[in-house]
Design an enzyme around this catalytic site. Structure first.
Site, short mmCIF file in Angstrom:
data_model
loop_
_atom_site.label_atom_id
_atom_site.label_comp_id
_atom_site.label_asym_id
_atom_site.label_seq_id
_atom_site.Cartn_x
_atom_site.Cartn_y
_atom_site.Cartn_z
N GLU A 34 9.41 -4.44 9.99
CA GLU A 34 9.79 -3.16 9.39
C GLU A 34 10.41 -2.22 10.43
O GLU A 34 9.83 -1.98 11.50
CB GLU A 34 8.57 -2.47 8.76
CG GLU A 34 8.95 -1.10 8.16
CD GLU A 34 7.93 -0.48 7.24
OE1 GLU A 34 6.91 -1.13 6.92
OE2 GLU A 34 8.18 0.67 6.83
N GLU A 54 -1.25 -5.55 8.60
CA GLU A 54 -0.41 -5.00 9.66
C GLU A 54 -1.00 -5.30 11.03
O GLU A 54 -2.23 -5.28 11.19
CB GLU A 54 -0.28 -3.48 9.48
CG GLU A 54 0.45 -3.10 8.22
CD GLU A 54 0.65 -1.58 8.07
OE1 GLU A 54 0.33 -0.82 9.01
OE2 GLU A 54 1.12 -1.17 7.00
N LYS A 88 -1.33 -9.42 2.86
CA LYS A 88 -0.53 -9.00 4.02
C LYS A 88 -1.37 -8.02 4.83
O LYS A 88 -2.06 -7.18 4.26
CB LYS A 88 0.78 -8.35 3.56
CG LYS A 88 1.58 -7.73 4.71
CD LYS A 88 3.01 -7.45 4.35
CE LYS A 88 3.26 -6.14 3.64
NZ LYS A 88 2.83 -4.95 4.38
N ASP A 127 -1.15 -6.07 -0.15
CA ASP A 127 -1.45 -5.41 1.13
C ASP A 127 -2.94 -5.14 1.25
O ASP A 127 -3.56 -4.59 0.33
CB ASP A 127 -0.74 -4.05 1.19
CG ASP A 127 0.48 -4.07 2.07
OD1 ASP A 127 0.64 -5.02 2.86
OD2 ASP A 127 1.27 -3.11 1.97
N ASP A 147 0.84 -1.21 0.00
CA ASP A 147 0.00 0.00 0.00
C ASP A 147 0.87 1.26 0.00
O ASP A 147 0.36 2.37 -0.11
CB ASP A 147 -1.02 -0.01 1.14
CG ASP A 147 -0.38 -0.01 2.51
OD1 ASP A 147 0.85 -0.17 2.61
OD2 ASP A 147 -1.13 0.14 3.51
N SER A 148 2.19 1.07 0.07
CA SER A 148 3.11 2.21 -0.15
C SER A 148 2.87 2.82 -1.53
O SER A 148 3.26 3.96 -1.79
CB SER A 148 4.57 1.74 -0.04
OG SER A 148 4.81 0.63 -0.88
#
Ligand code: KIV
Length: 286
Positions: free
Chosen positions: A187, A120, A118, A88, A49-50
């Site tokens: 991270e 978080e 993925k 993401d 999602d960056s």
């Protein structure tokens, strides 16, 4: 089952089985063209999602919509044939409940053809990780600096640089591993902590600003190509603007496989070690 029905791509279980083995190489990909170029050299293509910050100019990843992730993931799947594509789940698409997470993750898997999602979060997302994996959705965890939580964390600083903070991050790693995640991204964690977590859990750790002792590494492609305006300390720039993407990706893959990357200059020391840094710095600092 006839061999014509076997999966040709790297699978999530294959990545999961590489704990302690040959280092896993990952890069982000947001569109078909770059996916096609880097696919032969990596084990995993992460549609991170960056992309909201890198491709679309958002200040954080928080505004990224699910539909945008799906469109970019479709392009990456179309552009690649062999690496595992991990997508993401964006902020707001999975936190509410395991059932909401399942509905949105299943949509991502069906509409994109990716091999895993993925998400978080550590201890507080473990129930969701278990719910998804028990229902056929491979999950990669992501702990340490979790950028979707930037508004509660207060910034993009590296984490775990005081020993007093270690227990919480270790509990996060154990929780996602025990819940069934096939791998977990660490991270921007202090190097010593990332190495310690790697020894403690039985799924591969994928470092980004973490430790060369992780079971694999991932970077944002545009960061390592020197195309991003503000590059975190943990990034090694493999190509200047105009240099070949393929050559840069080959060098990165070799460095990961030989554990030449990340070196000390691309990791974070402890604040409370004599040899460590003595003052707090941001991601771009030491
Ligand atoms: O969004 C992303 O690119 C990521 C990587 C930083 C791991 O999650």
């Amino acid at each position: 089952m006839s061999s014509e029905f076997t999966i040709k791509r790297v699978t999530a279980p294959e990545i999961g089985s590489r704990k302690g083995g040959a280092p896993i190489v990952g890069l982000t990909a947001y569109h078909a063209h770059t996916a096609r170029i880097i696919d032969p050299y990596v084990d995993m293509l992460l549609v991170g999602d960056s992309l909201g910050m890198v491709m679309h100019g958002y200040e954080t990843t928080v505004p990224v919509p699910l539909e945008l992730m799906i469109m970019h993931a479709q392009a990456v799947v179309r552009g690649s044939t062999r690496a595992l594509v991990v997508v993401d789940m964006p902020f707001g698409s999975y936190e509410e409940s395991p059932a909401v997470a399942f509905r949105n993750s299943a949509r991502v898997m069906k509409e994109t053809g990716c091999g895993a999602v993925k998400l978080e979060g550590g201890v507080h997302m473990a129930e969701t990780v278990r719910y998804l994996t028990e229902r056929g959705i491979p999950v990669m965890g992501h702990i340490g600096l979790t950028p979707q939580a930037v508004n509660t964390i207060g910034g993009f600083q590296p984490r775990g640089r005081f020993r007093s903070e270690w227990a919480a991050f270790e509990a996060d790693a154990r929780a996602v591993a025990e819940a069934g995640a096939f791998a977990v991204v660490l991270e921007a964690l202090a190097e010593l902590l990332a190495a310690r977590i790697t020894k403690q859990i039985d799924i591969p750790t994928i470092g980004i600003g973490a430790s060369a002792e992780c079971d694999g590494q991932v970077l944002v492609l545009e960061d390592m190509l020197g195309l991003s305006p503000r590059v975190p300390k943990f990034v090694k720039e493999y190509a200047q603007l105009g240099a070949g993407i393929e050559a840069a990706v080959k060098s990165f893959a070799t460095d990961v496989r030989t554990r030449a990357f990340p070196s000390a200059e691309h990791t974070y020391t402890m604040f409370d070690d004599a040899e460590g840094a003595t003052k707090k710095t941001k991601m771009t600092g030491s």
